[in-house]
Scaffold this motif. Structure first.
Motif, PDB file in Angstrom:
ATOM      1  N   UNK A  52       1.164  -1.548  -0.175  1.00  0.00           N
ATOM      2  CA  UNK A  52       0.203   0.075  -0.160  1.00  0.00           C
ATOM      3  C   UNK A  52       1.363   1.514   0.205  1.00  0.00           C
ATOM      4  N   UNK A  53       1.846   1.203   0.763  1.00  0.00           N
ATOM      5  CA  UNK A  53       2.931   2.773   0.773  1.00  0.00           C
ATOM      6  C   UNK A  53       3.473   2.182  -0.661  1.00  0.00           C
ATOM      7  N   UNK A  54       3.732   1.409  -1.369  1.00  0.00           N
ATOM      8  CA  UNK A  54       4.858   1.552  -2.498  1.00  0.00           C
ATOM      9  C   UNK A  54       3.608   2.048  -3.899  1.00  0.00           C
ATOM     10  N   UNK A  55       1.914   1.990  -3.288  1.00  0.00           N
ATOM     11  CA  UNK A  55       1.347   2.214  -4.198  1.00  0.00           C
ATOM     12  C   UNK A  55       0.977   3.337  -3.951  1.00  0.00           C
ATOM     13  N   UNK A  56       0.503   4.126  -2.679  1.00  0.00           N
ATOM     14  CA  UNK A  56       0.311   5.761  -2.466  1.00  0.00           C
ATOM     15  C   UNK A  56       0.968   6.093  -3.247  1.00  0.00           C
ATOM     16  N   UNK A  57       2.772   5.844  -3.019  1.00  0.00           N
ATOM     17  CA  UNK A  57       3.854   7.035  -3.367  1.00  0.00           C
ATOM     18  C   UNK A  57       3.533   6.924  -4.312  1.00  0.00           C
ATOM     19  N   UNK A  58       4.321   6.064  -5.722  1.00  0.00           N
ATOM     20  CA  UNK A  58       4.168   5.731  -6.618  1.00  0.00           C
ATOM     21  C   UNK A  58       2.666   6.719  -7.011  1.00  0.00           C
ATOM     22  N   UNK A  59       1.197   6.769  -6.692  1.00  0.00           N
ATOM     23  CA  UNK A  59       0.241   7.462  -7.129  1.00  0.00           C
ATOM     24  C   UNK A  59       0.403   8.869  -6.640  1.00  0.00           C
ATOM     25  N   UNK A  60       0.877   8.876  -5.717  1.00  0.00           N
ATOM     26  CA  UNK A  60       1.629  10.780  -5.234  1.00  0.00           C
ATOM     27  C   UNK A  60       2.245  11.062  -6.355  1.00  0.00           C
ATOM     28  N   UNK A  61       3.450  10.544  -7.043  1.00  0.00           N
ATOM     29  CA  UNK A  61       4.888  11.302  -7.893  1.00  0.00           C
ATOM     30  C   UNK A  61       3.481  10.690  -8.987  1.00  0.00           C
ATOM     31  N   UNK A  62       2.989   9.970  -9.497  1.00  0.00           N
ATOM     32  CA  UNK A  62       2.042  10.374 -10.578  1.00  0.00           C
ATOM     33  C   UNK A  62       1.084  11.520 -10.801  1.00  0.00           C
ATOM     34  N   UNK A  63       0.847  11.593 -10.184  1.00  0.00           N
ATOM     35  CA  UNK A  63      -0.338  13.330  -9.643  1.00  0.00           C
ATOM     36  C   UNK A  63       0.411  13.770  -9.275  1.00  0.00           C
ATOM     37  N   UNK A  64       1.420  13.769  -9.982  1.00  0.00           N
ATOM     38  CA  UNK A  64       2.744  15.167  -8.300  1.00  0.00           C
ATOM     39  C   UNK A  64       1.924  16.938  -8.403  1.00  0.00           C
ATOM     40  N   UNK A  65       1.331  16.551  -9.620  1.00  0.00           N
ATOM     41  CA  UNK A  65       0.688  18.412 -10.149  1.00  0.00           C
ATOM     42  C   UNK A  65      -0.493  19.078  -9.124  1.00  0.00           C
ATOM     43  N   UNK A  66      -0.789  18.274  -8.828  1.00  0.00           N
ATOM     44  CA  UNK A  66      -1.847  18.252  -8.304  1.00  0.00           C
ATOM     45  C   UNK A  66      -1.383  18.501  -6.343  1.00  0.00           C
ATOM     46  N   UNK A  73      -0.430  18.050   4.433  1.00  0.00           N
ATOM     47  CA  UNK A  73      -0.022  17.197   3.403  1.00  0.00           C
ATOM     48  C   UNK A  73      -0.139  15.364   4.049  1.00  0.00           C
ATOM     49  N   UNK A  74      -0.016  15.616   5.343  1.00  0.00           N
ATOM     50  CA  UNK A  74       0.070  14.417   6.200  1.00  0.00           C
ATOM     51  C   UNK A  74      -1.426  14.111   5.849  1.00  0.00           C
ATOM     52  N   UNK A  75      -2.495  14.964   6.296  1.00  0.00           N
ATOM     53  CA  UNK A  75      -4.136  14.427   6.248  1.00  0.00           C
ATOM     54  C   UNK A  75      -4.379  13.836   4.967  1.00  0.00           C
ATOM     55  N   UNK A  76      -3.625  14.516   3.628  1.00  0.00           N
ATOM     56  CA  UNK A  76      -3.893  13.980   2.601  1.00  0.00           C
ATOM     57  C   UNK A  76      -3.252  12.402   2.735  1.00  0.00           C
ATOM     58  N   UNK A  77      -1.905  12.565   2.871  1.00  0.00           N
ATOM     59  CA  UNK A  77      -1.663  10.950   2.092  1.00  0.00           C
ATOM     60  C   UNK A  77      -2.436  10.281   3.789  1.00  0.00           C
ATOM     61  N   UNK A  78      -2.874  10.811   4.455  1.00  0.00           N
ATOM     62  CA  UNK A  78      -3.595   9.187   5.683  1.00  0.00           C
ATOM     63  C   UNK A  78      -4.754   8.801   4.809  1.00  0.00           C
ATOM     64  N   UNK A  79      -5.421  10.060   4.592  1.00  0.00           N
ATOM     65  CA  UNK A  79      -6.836   9.122   3.813  1.00  0.00           C
ATOM     66  C   UNK A  79      -6.416   8.983   2.740  1.00  0.00           C
ATOM     67  N   UNK A  80      -5.976   9.441   1.627  1.00  0.00           N
ATOM     68  CA  UNK A  80      -5.282   8.340   0.461  1.00  0.00           C
ATOM     69  C   UNK A  80      -4.875   7.000   0.761  1.00  0.00           C
ATOM     70  N   UNK A  81      -4.578   6.558   1.811  1.00  0.00           N
ATOM     71  CA  UNK A  81      -3.688   5.540   2.355  1.00  0.00           C
ATOM     72  C   UNK A  81      -4.768   4.576   2.676  1.00  0.00           C
ATOM     73  N   UNK A  82      -5.443   4.837   3.132  1.00  0.00           N
ATOM     74  CA  UNK A  82      -6.544   4.154   4.272  1.00  0.00           C
ATOM     75  C   UNK A  82      -7.735   3.804   2.937  1.00  0.00           C
ATOM     76  N   UNK A  83      -7.975   4.709   2.650  1.00  0.00           N
ATOM     77  CA  UNK A  83      -8.682   4.538   1.328  1.00  0.00           C
ATOM     78  C   UNK A  83      -8.545   3.127   0.141  1.00  0.00           C
TER      79      UNK A  83
END
Length: 200
Positions: A52-66, A73-83
């Motif tokens: 999950x950690x790998x997938x989430x950071x990959x998604x963050x990199x691929x959509x980095x413009x956002x 960022x912490x709240x954004x990251x934890x909500x994204x990873x929980x989902x």
């Protein structure tokens, strides 16, 4: 563990949004461990938490413009990873149920040595989602529904040549998207291996 002030983190996010790999490494280093602990509480699986950690950071990199629009960022990251973790748990549950049914009917799932990683398939799915509606429809009718050119042409009331051209453009777009984003897989895997090495 890395800590940033709010202004420093905002600047770091802006750098990542612009494609700065060094800034992304700093972001990964700051959050990947505590994110892993957070996800482990949800999944109760070290292997799944790492995925999950790998997938989430990959998604963050691929959509980095956002990231330029992210204030917390912490709240954004934890909500994204929980989902994502909950989606993975549902997927695992479905796969286990399917495997149980296959075992009950004595059917062995077909696998090959040339299986492509889930990350690669995810990239393809994302590329398909980004296609214009008509191209997407034709691509799915051809590749997923296995319809021939003339069958697609008849159903969409298009010429066979138009269908062929749309399919060629869609295929080229998907290949280009996957090629452009393969760097995300390589970068994440390199970071994961790097931090695993120093944890030993």
């Amino acid at each position: 563990m890395f800590e940033f002030t709010q202004s420093d983190e905002k600047e770091l996010l802006l750098q990542v949004a612009e494609g700065n790999e060094f800034a992304f490494r700093r972001l990964f280093a700051a959050y990947h461990q505590r994110l892993g602990v957070h996800i482990l509480r949800i999944t109760q699986s070290v292997e799944l938490a790492e995925e999950v950690v790998q997938d989430v950071f990959m998604k963050i990199w691929m959509t980095r413009e956002t990231l330029a629009n992210v204030d917390n960022f912490k709240a954004y990251l934890f909500v994204l990873s929980k989902n994502h973790a909950l989606n993975c748990l549902r997927k695992v549950s479905r796969e286990q149920l399917q495997l149980k049914r296959l075992e009950e009917t004595n059917i062995v799932p077909f696998t090959t040595e040339a299986q492509v990683s889930d990350h690669y398939y995810n990239l393809i799915d994302e590329a398909i989602d980004k296609l214009p509606p008509q191209q997407q429809k034709i691509y799915l009718m051809s590749r997923h529904s296995r319809l021939k050119y003339h069958e697609i042409a008849d159903e969409l009331e298009l010429s066979r040549e138009t269908v062929k051209k749309y399919l060629q453009i869609a295929t080229a777009s998907i290949k280009e998207y996957v090629h452009e984003h393969r760097e995300a897989i390589a970068l994440i895997m390199a970071l994961v291996h790097f931090f695993h090495f120093f944890k030993k």
